[in-house]
Each structure stands twice: as C-alpha cells, then as structure tokens.
Design a protein around this motif. Sequence first.
Motif, PDB file in Angstrom:
ATOM      1  N   ALA A  94      30.900 -13.925 119.693  1.00  9.05           N
ATOM      2  CA  ALA A  94      30.191 -14.594 121.115  1.00  9.05           C
ATOM      3  C   ALA A  94      28.314 -14.093 120.999  1.00  9.05           C
ATOM      4  CB  ALA A  94      30.722 -14.248 122.300  1.00  9.05           C
ATOM      5  N   THR A  95      28.503 -12.676 120.286  1.00  9.68           N
ATOM      6  CA  THR A  95      27.362 -11.830 120.252  1.00  9.68           C
ATOM      7  C   THR A  95      25.942 -12.743 119.398  1.00  9.68           C
ATOM      8  OG1 THR A  95      28.323  -9.796 121.383  1.00  9.68           O
ATOM      9  CG2 THR A  95      25.884  -9.764 120.454  1.00  9.68           C
ATOM     10  N   ILE A  96      27.320 -12.999 118.061  1.00  8.63           N
ATOM     11  CA  ILE A  96      26.677 -13.714 116.997  1.00  8.63           C
ATOM     12  C   ILE A  96      26.200 -14.948 117.052  1.00  8.63           C
ATOM     13  CG2 ILE A  96      26.288 -14.477 114.269  1.00  8.63           C
ATOM     14  CD1 ILE A  96      28.928 -11.909 114.073  1.00  8.63           C
ATOM     15  N   GLY A  97      27.102 -16.138 117.444  1.00  5.87           N
ATOM     16  CA  GLY A  97      26.423 -17.263 118.228  1.00  5.87           C
ATOM     17  C   GLY A  97      25.453 -17.569 119.366  1.00  5.87           C
ATOM     18  N   TRP A  98      25.445 -16.128 119.862  1.00  3.97           N
ATOM     19  CA  TRP A  98      24.373 -15.747 121.285  1.00  3.97           C
ATOM     20  C   TRP A  98      23.119 -15.647 121.161  1.00  3.97           C
ATOM     21  CZ3 TRP A  98      26.440 -14.018 126.288  1.00  3.97           C
ATOM     22  CH2 TRP A  98      25.528 -13.955 127.936  1.00  3.97           C
ATOM     23  N   VAL A  99      23.046 -14.592 119.549  1.00  7.79           N
ATOM     24  CA  VAL A  99      21.591 -14.242 119.734  1.00  7.79           C
ATOM     25  C   VAL A  99      21.276 -15.387 117.955  1.00  7.79           C
ATOM     26  CG1 VAL A  99      21.794 -11.878 120.035  1.00  7.79           C
ATOM     27  CG2 VAL A  99      22.630 -12.656 117.551  1.00  7.79           C
ATOM     28  N   GLY A 100      22.139 -15.402 117.499  1.00  8.71           N
ATOM     29  CA  GLY A 100      21.708 -15.900 115.545  1.00  8.71           C
ATOM     30  C   GLY A 100      20.657 -17.666 116.663  1.00  8.71           C
ATOM     31  N   GLY A 101      21.174 -18.089 117.301  1.00  9.71           N
ATOM     32  CA  GLY A 101      20.598 -19.414 118.366  1.00  9.71           C
ATOM     33  C   GLY A 101      18.708 -18.708 118.603  1.00  9.71           C
ATOM     34  N   TYR A 102      18.182 -17.527 119.191  1.00  4.32           N
ATOM     35  CA  TYR A 102      17.592 -17.365 119.227  1.00  4.32           C
ATOM     36  C   TYR A 102      16.776 -16.527 118.058  1.00  4.32           C
ATOM     37  CZ  TYR A 102      17.848 -17.214 124.605  1.00  4.32           C
ATOM     38  OH  TYR A 102      18.580 -17.471 124.972  1.00  4.32           O
ATOM     39  N   ALA A 103      17.239 -16.494 116.779  1.00  4.68           N
ATOM     40  CA  ALA A 103      16.547 -16.123 116.048  1.00  4.68           C
ATOM     41  C   ALA A 103      16.272 -17.300 115.509  1.00  4.68           C
ATOM     42  CB  ALA A 103      17.641 -15.634 115.078  1.00  4.68           C
TER      43      ALA A 103
END
Length: 290
Positions: A176-185
């Motif tokens: 969940a954290t990877i998918g969350w911040v990956g979108g902002y990256a």
Amino acid sequence: MSFLVSQYSLYGYDAAAHLTEETKGADKNGPIAILYSIGIITVFGWAYILALTFSIQDFSYLYDPTNETAGTFVPAQILYDAFHGRYNNSTGAIVLLFIIWASFFFGGLFITTSAARVVYALSHDHDVPFSSVWRKIHPIRKVPGNAVWLCAAVCALLGLPILWINVVFTAITSIATIGWVGGYAVPIFARMVMREKDFRPGPFYLGGASRPVCLVAFLWICYTCSVFLLPTVYPIKMDTFNYAPIALGVVLGLIMLWWVVDARKWFKGPVRNIDEQVDHNGDGNGNVKV
C-alpha cells in the motif's frame, strides 16, 4: 529504520490531495492543506510516540510470551504496565486502547473512502474491468455505492489472513505504501526532467528550490520503496518472509499483461467531462459543450 515507521502515517496527506477537487482555489489551498496535514501528523504523532516510549517499564518484558498480552501486542502491554504500575489498576489502559482502536476504525473508513474515489475515477476513464458497474452513482445518496462496496469487500478479504499470519500485514502495508508514494514519484520525476520553458508554475511555487526539493523527495521515495521490499525479520523463514515483492510483482505483471492483450487497443487517456470549442474568430461566440 525509525523514519520508515512514520511513512504509514505521514502519507495521510493523500486525503488532502483527494479533496482538492472539491476545494475552492485548489491550486493554492490544496498544497497548503497537504503541508498542514504533514505538520499536524508530525506534532501529534511525535507526542504519542514519546509518551508511549517513556511509559515503558521493562523492555524485556514487552516480548515475554508469559506477559498479559502473550508478547504479541507491545503498545497494549506498555499501557497496561504503566497504569498497573502507577495505580495498580488497568482501567486507564483499556480506555486508551479503545481510543486507539477507534482511531484504527476511522482510519479504515478513510482508506475505504479514498479507495472508492480512486475506483470511481478509474471507472470513469474505463481503466478497470466492469467499469460501468463501479461508476454508477446511487440515485438517492449520490455516491458511487458499488465502488464503496467493492473496496469494503477487498479490504475484508485482505484483512482475514492477518488473523492467522502476521507477515500478511507487513506485506499489505508495504504494498500500500509503495503504491501510494509511487504514484507521486511519477509527476515529481517529470518535473525534474521537464524543460523549464515548458513548465507553467501555479500560485504555489517553490521557485529556485523546486528542482532540489523534487530531487530529495524522489530519492527518498526510491529509498523507502526499496526498504519496504526487504525482509523485516531474520533468519528468513516461510512465516517471516516479506511477501511484498511477490505480491507487487504479481499485480504489476497482471496489469502489464492486461495492457498488452487488451487495454492498449482501446485506452486513449482520461475521459474529459467538458469539451471546449476554441473561439478562433475572437468574437466571443465560442461554445462550451458539457
């Protein structure tokens, strides 16, 4: 490692980002709301962690299988030891635990609401299977009811294995954290490589500090996402293995397969709600069709 623990909470700023669509002056108030969110979470979260840490009576007893929580629920054991040692009564610990559990409950509601908004938005652009079902709006409540029920069902199914296998929780939170911040990256990286003459700054602009801040943010995202894929307990066994890389690989693999087999043939990008006809004559007779 202590910084990584905070990522689950600090990424709550996504709530402010979701609400910008319904915010007046979103191009300025949206970023301000994100900063306020991070500031408030940092202050109150730091105070909570300090209070919990300084309440530890006996560190070795926290993980003792013979303690009151069987060595599995450290925060509850800390509260129990603190109140029982001071007042010889555990009522205060139970009250505080109910407050914490209530926070978990409302946090779950927020996550479900946020996920439903994402499902509805993707369904509007025909990005997910059975989009016509998930984008339906309830005639009375005016909410995407089907999307909400879908997210609630998925959350329940993902949460059931946690009752028996602890590593499932680590995998879910990591993904969940990877998918969350990956979108902002993605937009952060795009800003870094974009030519300055092609960039149109909004009212909330960092000026010359924009690219350095983007670089730090992008490197931090890469670091945290990499660490979340690593094992959390050694030696590595079947019951301590971090399944986040496998789960993430399966999800990304299915998405890429769907793209190659079907989606690339019909997906043309986001669906516009408003089509504008440009007024080439300059006579003010340009039309806007909704």
